[in-house]
Design a protein around this motif. Sequence first.
Motif, PDB file in Angstrom:
ATOM      1  N   ASP A  46       4.550  -4.870  -7.772  1.00 50.07           N
ATOM      2  CA  ASP A  46       3.886  -4.138  -6.695  1.00 50.07           C
ATOM      3  C   ASP A  46       4.557  -4.523  -5.380  1.00 50.07           C
ATOM      4  N   PRO A  47       5.024  -3.548  -4.569  1.00 49.96           N
ATOM      5  CA  PRO A  47       5.665  -3.900  -3.294  1.00 49.96           C
ATOM      6  C   PRO A  47       4.749  -4.676  -2.357  1.00 49.96           C
ATOM      7  N   ALA A  48       3.441  -4.528  -2.524  1.00 47.69           N
ATOM      8  CA  ALA A  48       2.504  -5.266  -1.672  1.00 47.69           C
ATOM      9  C   ALA A  48       2.252  -6.678  -2.185  1.00 47.69           C
ATOM     10  N   GLY A  49       2.690  -6.948  -3.400  1.00 46.41           N
ATOM     11  CA  GLY A  49       2.499  -8.276  -3.954  1.00 46.41           C
ATOM     12  C   GLY A  49       1.584  -8.290  -5.165  1.00 46.41           C
ATOM     13  N   TYR A  50       1.616  -9.388  -5.887  1.00 49.82           N
ATOM     14  CA  TYR A  50       0.819  -9.610  -7.089  1.00 49.82           C
ATOM     15  C   TYR A  50      -0.652  -9.695  -6.691  1.00 49.82           C
ATOM     16  N   GLN A  51      -1.473  -8.839  -7.282  1.00 46.37           N
ATOM     17  CA  GLN A  51      -2.857  -8.704  -6.840  1.00 46.37           C
ATOM     18  C   GLN A  51      -3.652 -10.013  -6.883  1.00 46.37           C
ATOM     19  N   PRO A  80      -4.279  -4.408   9.437  1.00 48.06           N
ATOM     20  CA  PRO A  80      -5.364  -3.431   9.434  1.00 48.06           C
ATOM     21  C   PRO A  80      -5.127  -2.449   8.289  1.00 48.06           C
ATOM     22  N   GLU A  81      -6.164  -1.957   7.691  1.00 45.98           N
ATOM     23  CA  GLU A  81      -6.016  -1.098   6.514  1.00 45.98           C
ATOM     24  C   GLU A  81      -5.148   0.126   6.784  1.00 45.98           C
ATOM     25  N   ARG A  82      -5.160   0.633   8.014  1.00 44.83           N
ATOM     26  CA  ARG A  82      -4.395   1.839   8.311  1.00 44.83           C
ATOM     27  C   ARG A  82      -2.881   1.596   8.307  1.00 44.83           C
ATOM     28  N   LEU A  83      -2.459   0.338   8.338  1.00 47.37           N
ATOM     29  CA  LEU A  83      -1.028   0.035   8.329  1.00 47.37           C
ATOM     30  C   LEU A  83      -0.493  -0.331   6.954  1.00 47.37           C
ATOM     31  N   VAL A  84      -1.391  -0.610   6.015  1.00 50.95           N
ATOM     32  CA  VAL A  84      -0.969  -1.201   4.745  1.00 50.95           C
ATOM     33  C   VAL A  84       0.002  -0.302   3.982  1.00 50.95           C
ATOM     34  N   GLU A  85      -0.310   0.962   3.836  1.00 49.42           N
ATOM     35  CA  GLU A  85       0.541   1.853   3.038  1.00 49.42           C
ATOM     36  C   GLU A  85       1.940   1.966   3.636  1.00 49.42           C
ATOM     37  N   THR A  86       2.015   2.109   4.953  1.00 49.39           N
ATOM     38  CA  THR A  86       3.322   2.211   5.610  1.00 49.39           C
ATOM     39  C   THR A  86       4.113   0.925   5.438  1.00 49.39           C
ATOM     40  N   PHE A  87       3.436  -0.221   5.580  1.00 52.96           N
ATOM     41  CA  PHE A  87       4.116  -1.505   5.430  1.00 52.96           C
ATOM     42  C   PHE A  87       4.606  -1.686   3.996  1.00 52.96           C
ATOM     43  N   GLU A  88       3.800  -1.257   3.023  1.00 53.05           N
ATOM     44  CA  GLU A  88       4.206  -1.349   1.619  1.00 53.05           C
ATOM     45  C   GLU A  88       5.495  -0.571   1.382  1.00 53.05           C
ATOM     46  N   ARG A  89       5.580   0.626   1.963  1.00 52.24           N
ATOM     47  CA  ARG A  89       6.779   1.442   1.777  1.00 52.24           C
ATOM     48  C   ARG A  89       7.991   0.762   2.400  1.00 52.24           C
ATOM     49  N   ALA A  90       7.802   0.217   3.590  1.00 51.00           N
ATOM     50  CA  ALA A  90       8.901  -0.499   4.249  1.00 51.00           C
ATOM     51  C   ALA A  90       9.303  -1.717   3.428  1.00 51.00           C
ATOM     52  N   ARG A  91       8.326  -2.409   2.874  1.00 46.66           N
ATOM     53  CA  ARG A  91       8.582  -3.582   2.030  1.00 46.66           C
ATOM     54  C   ARG A  91       9.413  -3.182   0.822  1.00 46.66           C
TER      55      ARG A  91
END
Length: 494
Positions: free
Chosen positions: A169-174, A350-361
């Motif tokens: 997961d680009p956001a990290g291991y849950q 903030p939750e509104r940034l998470v998806e964009t940051f995940e894509r950049a990650r």
Amino acid sequence: MPKTETFQDLVLGERKTHQELWRWLYTELRSAILDGRLKAGTRLPSTRNLADQYGLSRGTVVAAFDQLREEGYVSSELSAGTFVASAPAAKEDTVPKWKVAGKTTSRATLGRHTKGLFNPSFVLPSSRSIGMAFRSYEPAIDLFPVDLWARVAARVYRNAPRSLYGQGDPAGYQPLRRAIAEYVGRSRGVKCIPEQVVVTSGAQQALDLLARLLLDAGDEVWMEDPGYPGASQAFHAAGAKVIPVPIDSEGLQVGKGIELGPRARVAYVTPANQFPLGTVMSAKRRVELLAWAVRSGAWIIEDEYDAEYRYFGKPLASLHSVDASGSVLYVGTFTKMLFNALRLGFVVLPERLVETFERARSVVDRHPATLEQAVLAEFITEGHFGNHVRKMRQVYAERLHSLTEAASGRLAENLEVEAAAAGMRTIAWIKPKLSDRVVAERAARFGLEVVPISTFTAQYKQKPALMLGFAGCNANEINRGVEVLEKVFRTIGQ
């Protein structure tokens, strides 16, 4: 294709150990073609004759010729033979000046924005030893519970489902994101859910990604001065205009920041333990900074790299813990808390940034190493991480005491070493009228690692001082370092 050249015996290079014969011959012939020893149009001997000439099997030569033909270095004509492929020949008067002795040098350059971008002192040397005085970037690696970590890792690797060996997961291991959310909530007052945590390859990657996402070229960024060079370099790399803002006894001077950078979109701060001075941002300044962020529609990046290690007074709450607006982006790392090789950090968004940051990650390196994350998740949830931090807090307090005691006895005339309230390093103010860079350079000649405070300043000069790390070196090494510093001051000017 002209065929006027004749094949000459070639001096072939020595074959490397375990290198296949056909690949060796192919490599040598390709090199001869590229450097002009075999010119365009040269007819090569038949595979049988070449095999006899160099004592090879015909199959070896055929395989080498086939590879050269596939890559376009030679061509074959029915009943005529194999020839070195032609290339457009340059006239003598058109040969550029940068072509020397048949060889060319690339004239490709870096982008203009990289000129003067990177500070060489920020690139840390690889570890050939540990525990040397006075490294400011090294935790107590000598006391890290390697056997315990190995047992946890062995269990994780043994029991991990095969899915953990696949795409992460680009956001990290849950489970790690959940463990981080629980830990920072309990220890730093950070209010977040696991879905707001994104795992990064250390805090530096978090800063780099935030700079790319939050800033456009030319945007203003407040940067503590003196401050952490890794942050300023990330902002410069994003094309931002970094505005140095001075530090006083209460931390970042918010009013000065508004005056110097009224249109700033980001403020970078280390409020719990200012890097490198160790100042704690006052409650008044925190309120002012948060009010400015809301009023200006700006972001605050809070970097807490070693705030867990506090030796005097009560633990300080994070700036994020008093932010009701969602303006603060909280960055943390496990590198300083555990060991340098563990390149894992995180950012709370903030939750509104998470998806964009995940894509950049995902663009940067897809995802952090999943199995290492799984080991760290277990290490945290089983309580080992908390135990280690508590133990190190006591050890570091003792090592700090060893440093201040030794310095007060042997360096009193030359250095005033502060008893740091937190962190893994402290400031030693130089009493004589000497440049801190000169002192650091002289110390390096004696094999001692100290950092001049002036390397962290951009505009506002500080009194000359050295940054001394104490966490990674034991009492004996601290005493040795103090002895060396005593010798340094004694020999300066001689």
